[in-house]
Motif scaffolding. Structure first.
Motif, PDB file in Angstrom:
ATOM      1  N   LYS A 351     -14.714  -1.274  -5.441  1.00 16.61           N
ATOM      2  CA  LYS A 351     -14.275  -2.194  -6.497  1.00 16.61           C
ATOM      3  C   LYS A 351     -13.079  -3.031  -6.040  1.00 16.61           C
ATOM      4  CE  LYS A 351     -12.622  -2.235 -11.286  1.00 16.61           C
ATOM      5  NZ  LYS A 351     -12.279  -1.395 -12.463  1.00 16.61           N
ATOM      6  N   LYS A 354     -14.150  -5.547  -3.332  1.00 14.94           N
ATOM      7  CA  LYS A 354     -14.881  -6.660  -3.952  1.00 14.94           C
ATOM      8  C   LYS A 354     -13.909  -7.596  -4.667  1.00 14.94           C
ATOM      9  CE  LYS A 354     -18.802  -8.567  -5.190  1.00 14.94           C
ATOM     10  NZ  LYS A 354     -18.274  -9.730  -5.894  1.00 14.94           N
ATOM     11  N   LEU A 355     -12.880  -7.054  -5.294  1.00 16.32           N
ATOM     12  CA  LEU A 355     -11.864  -7.853  -5.966  1.00 16.32           C
ATOM     13  C   LEU A 355     -11.110  -8.731  -4.956  1.00 16.32           C
ATOM     14  CD1 LEU A 355     -10.401  -8.456  -8.660  1.00 16.32           C
ATOM     15  CD2 LEU A 355      -8.824  -6.596  -8.093  1.00 16.32           C
ATOM     16  N   LEU A 357     -12.303  -9.853  -2.191  1.00 12.44           N
ATOM     17  CA  LEU A 357     -13.213 -10.884  -1.669  1.00 12.44           C
ATOM     18  C   LEU A 357     -13.446 -12.018  -2.662  1.00 12.44           C
ATOM     19  CD1 LEU A 357     -15.901  -8.622   0.070  1.00 12.44           C
ATOM     20  CD2 LEU A 357     -14.015  -9.844   1.150  1.00 12.44           C
ATOM     21  N   ASP A 358     -13.148 -11.755  -3.916  1.00 11.52           N
ATOM     22  CA  ASP A 358     -13.413 -12.776  -4.945  1.00 11.52           C
ATOM     23  C   ASP A 358     -12.544 -14.018  -4.796  1.00 11.52           C
ATOM     24  OD1 ASP A 358     -15.393 -11.272  -6.058  1.00 11.52           O
ATOM     25  OD2 ASP A 358     -14.131 -10.395  -7.638  1.00 11.52           O
ATOM     26  N   ILE A 359     -11.432 -13.901  -4.080  1.00 11.45           N
ATOM     27  CA  ILE A 359     -10.548 -15.061  -3.937  1.00 11.45           C
ATOM     28  C   ILE A 359     -11.085 -16.068  -2.924  1.00 11.45           C
ATOM     29  CG2 ILE A 359      -8.543 -13.648  -4.526  1.00 11.45           C
ATOM     30  CD1 ILE A 359      -7.753 -13.706  -1.592  1.00 11.45           C
ATOM     31  N   ASN A 361     -14.012 -18.552  -1.398  1.00 15.76           N
ATOM     32  CA  ASN A 361     -15.120 -19.374  -1.901  1.00 15.76           C
ATOM     33  C   ASN A 361     -16.276 -19.478  -0.923  1.00 15.76           C
ATOM     34  OD1 ASN A 361     -13.660 -20.000  -4.290  1.00 15.76           O
ATOM     35  ND2 ASN A 361     -12.503 -21.589  -3.167  1.00 15.76           N
ATOM     36  N   ASP A 363     -19.540 -18.964   0.868  1.00 13.85           N
ATOM     37  CA  ASP A 363     -20.763 -18.301   0.426  1.00 13.85           C
ATOM     38  C   ASP A 363     -21.410 -17.436   1.501  1.00 13.85           C
ATOM     39  OD1 ASP A 363     -21.517 -20.316   2.094  1.00 13.85           O
ATOM     40  OD2 ASP A 363     -22.897 -21.299   0.697  1.00 13.85           O
ATOM     41  N   THR A 388      -7.760  -8.948   2.761  1.00 15.43           N
ATOM     42  CA  THR A 388      -7.549 -10.400   2.748  1.00 15.43           C
ATOM     43  C   THR A 388      -7.215 -10.924   4.139  1.00 15.43           C
ATOM     44  OG1 THR A 388      -6.743 -10.281   0.464  1.00 15.43           O
ATOM     45  CG2 THR A 388      -6.200 -12.260   1.715  1.00 15.43           C
TER      46      THR A 388
END
Length: 484
Positions: A351, A354-355, A357-359, A361, A363, A388
């Motif tokens: 979790k 994944k959080l 990686l959300d920053i 963009n 694809d 990060t």
């Protein structure tokens, strides 16, 4: 296996066992030899006694005979009333008498003795008897495994003139002696088996006792490290040699700690000097364009210029960009210098990753985890910083890549969690592989190169590890491991 490659305790154990075995074999050998020597002496002395008694008996017969005492009458003198048979029975020996040419004159007839009589003596025996200073010759023979000591001597008259040759075949019966020897060896074997078992037990514990102190010293030496505090050895009831060795080790530990302190201080000082040079260099880079911008603006400043507002805005943007660069440099240095706080939160690693990686963009970043929930103790902020930084480096390695791909995967093994970040970017050259985690190392045109050094610092703080594999032109894979 060579003896020199065995441990000291094993060599002591083997040496003591071999010593006991060697002593046992030596004693048994000496015992058998002594028995045989005593048996030979016993038979020789017994033959001498019997021969002396028979000669005295012959002297008495010659003194009491009515026959003329000469060689021709020997058979009649000793054959009269079976005197020779009587002597043989009394002395329990076979008696043979020969003339000087070796012809048999008369012999006793004892059925309980093995008949070894020859009717004619060998000329070699006659010659040896004649040449003997004591006028006596002993011949040792063996017939069908039975040993004999044959005695040849002269029969003398009152004037010590030789009359005939007396032959006494003596049988060496070693049955009783051999039985005693076997019984003695059997008892010795029982004693030595007991001693061997006792020696094995004693040598085992003795070797362990002797090498115990050396084992302690060996373990301490093996554990000695320059980068940690080493404990001194404290052994009581040690021998003088062991005490000297322990004192030398403890003295070495004191010197090692002093050297480690000096070395650490020197390394820290050198590291901060290098870091200061790097920071100064990085700060000078934005200061130069700022200085040029200020000088240019000062020279070209005109209040009445209709484009003055646009120029002021451009000038402000340039200064702000350079200030932001200096701010990012200061932040990077601050993040590297600051040790991560160990919060030891129980996190769901998939979790949090994944959080983080959300920053991004991009694809082409793909994420996978073998489980939706993998718990581990880590600091939430620090884990995000680690992911990060690694992903950011992977993205920067994609520059010019036609089909970029970054894979972030998570799995667990036993009591460890693994996070793997792979890319198909430019890779790392051979000469740069050993420098990847060094502070201030970077292959980029900007930045201080503190990202991977900071990541390594954070991971190792939580008793984890970070490794990587890379092929130039094919990509790089970083593998994080930290305990749950």
């Amino acid at each position: 296996m060579k003896l020199s490659k065995l441990s000291l305790s094993t060599r002591i154990f083997i040496s003591m066992i071999l010593l006991v075995l060697g002593a046992s074999i030596l004693i048994v050998g000496i015992t058998i030899y002594q028995y045989k020597l005593e048996a030979e002496n016993y038979h020789r002395e017994r033959l001498d006694r019997k021969e002396q008694a028979i000669r005295e008996n012959i002297k008495f017969i010659l003194a009491s005979t009515t026959y003329l005492i000469n060689t021709e009458n020997i058979d009649m003198i000793f054959g009269e009333r079976n005197k020779i048979h009587e002597m043989a029975q009394v002395h329990e020996m076979q008696i043979n008498i020969y003339d000087f040419q070796g012809r048999l004159l008369i012999k006793s007839d004892q059925s309980f003795f093995r008949d070894t009589t020859d009717n004619q003596l060998d000329k070699d025996i006659l010659r040896k008897l004649e040449r003997s200073e004591s006028k006596r010759y002993i011949e040792k023979t063996e017939v069908n495994g039975q040993k004999f000591q044959s005695s040849y001597t002269y029969i003398l008259d009152k004037k010590f003139k030789p009359l005939a040759i007396l032959y006494l075949p003596y049988v060496q019966d070693d049955t009783v002696l051999n039985r005693d020897l076997n019984n003695f060896l059997l008892r010795m074997l029982e004693v030595y088996l007991f001693m061997l078992a006792l020696a094995i037990i004693m040598s085992y514990f003795l070797s362990k006792y002797i090498t115990k102190s050396l084992k302690i010293i060996s373990d301490k030496i093996t554990e000695t490290r320059l980068d940690k505090r080493n404990q001194k050895i404290d052994i009581s009831n040690a021998s003088e040699e062991i005490y000297t060795l322990v004192a030398a080790y403890n003295s070495m530990i004191d010197e090692l700690e002093e050297s480690a302190v000096k070395l650490a201080a020197g390394e820290r000082e050198q590291a901060w000097r290098e870091m200061a040079k790097q920071v100064a260099h990085e700060i000078k880079n934005p200061l130069t364009p700022m200085r040029l911008s200020v000088q240019s603006f000062e020279r070209n400043f005109d209040r009445n210029d209709p484009e003055i507002e646009a120029k002021v805005a451009e000038y402000s943007t340039t200064l702000i960009n350079q200030i932001d660069t200096m701010s990012s440099i200061a932040e990077a240095f601050s993040n590297f210098a600051k040790m991560p706080a160990q919060q030891n939160e129980m996190l769901n690693v998939p979790k949090i990753v994944k959080l983080a990686l959300d920053i991004f963009n991009e694809d082409y970043i793909q994420f996978s985890s073998e489980k939706d929930e993998i718990l581990a103790k880590f600091d939430r902020t620090q884990l995000i910083r680690v992911i990060t930084n690694l992903v950011k480096n992977a993205i920067q390695a994609m520059d010019g890549q036609k089909n970029p791909r970054i894979m972030v995967s998570i799995h667990e093994e036993a009591s460890d969690v693994f996070v793997i970040i792979s890319d198909n970017g430019a890779g790392i050259s051979e000469e740069n592989i050993e420098k990847v985690f060094e502070p201030k190392f970077t292959t980029k045109s900007s930045g201080m190169g503190l990202g991977l050094a900071m990541v390594k610092n954070i991971v190792e703080t939580y008793n984890g590890s970070i490794t990587f594999t890379s092929k130039l032109g094919k990509g790089t894979t970083f593998k994080l491991r930290f305990p749950k």
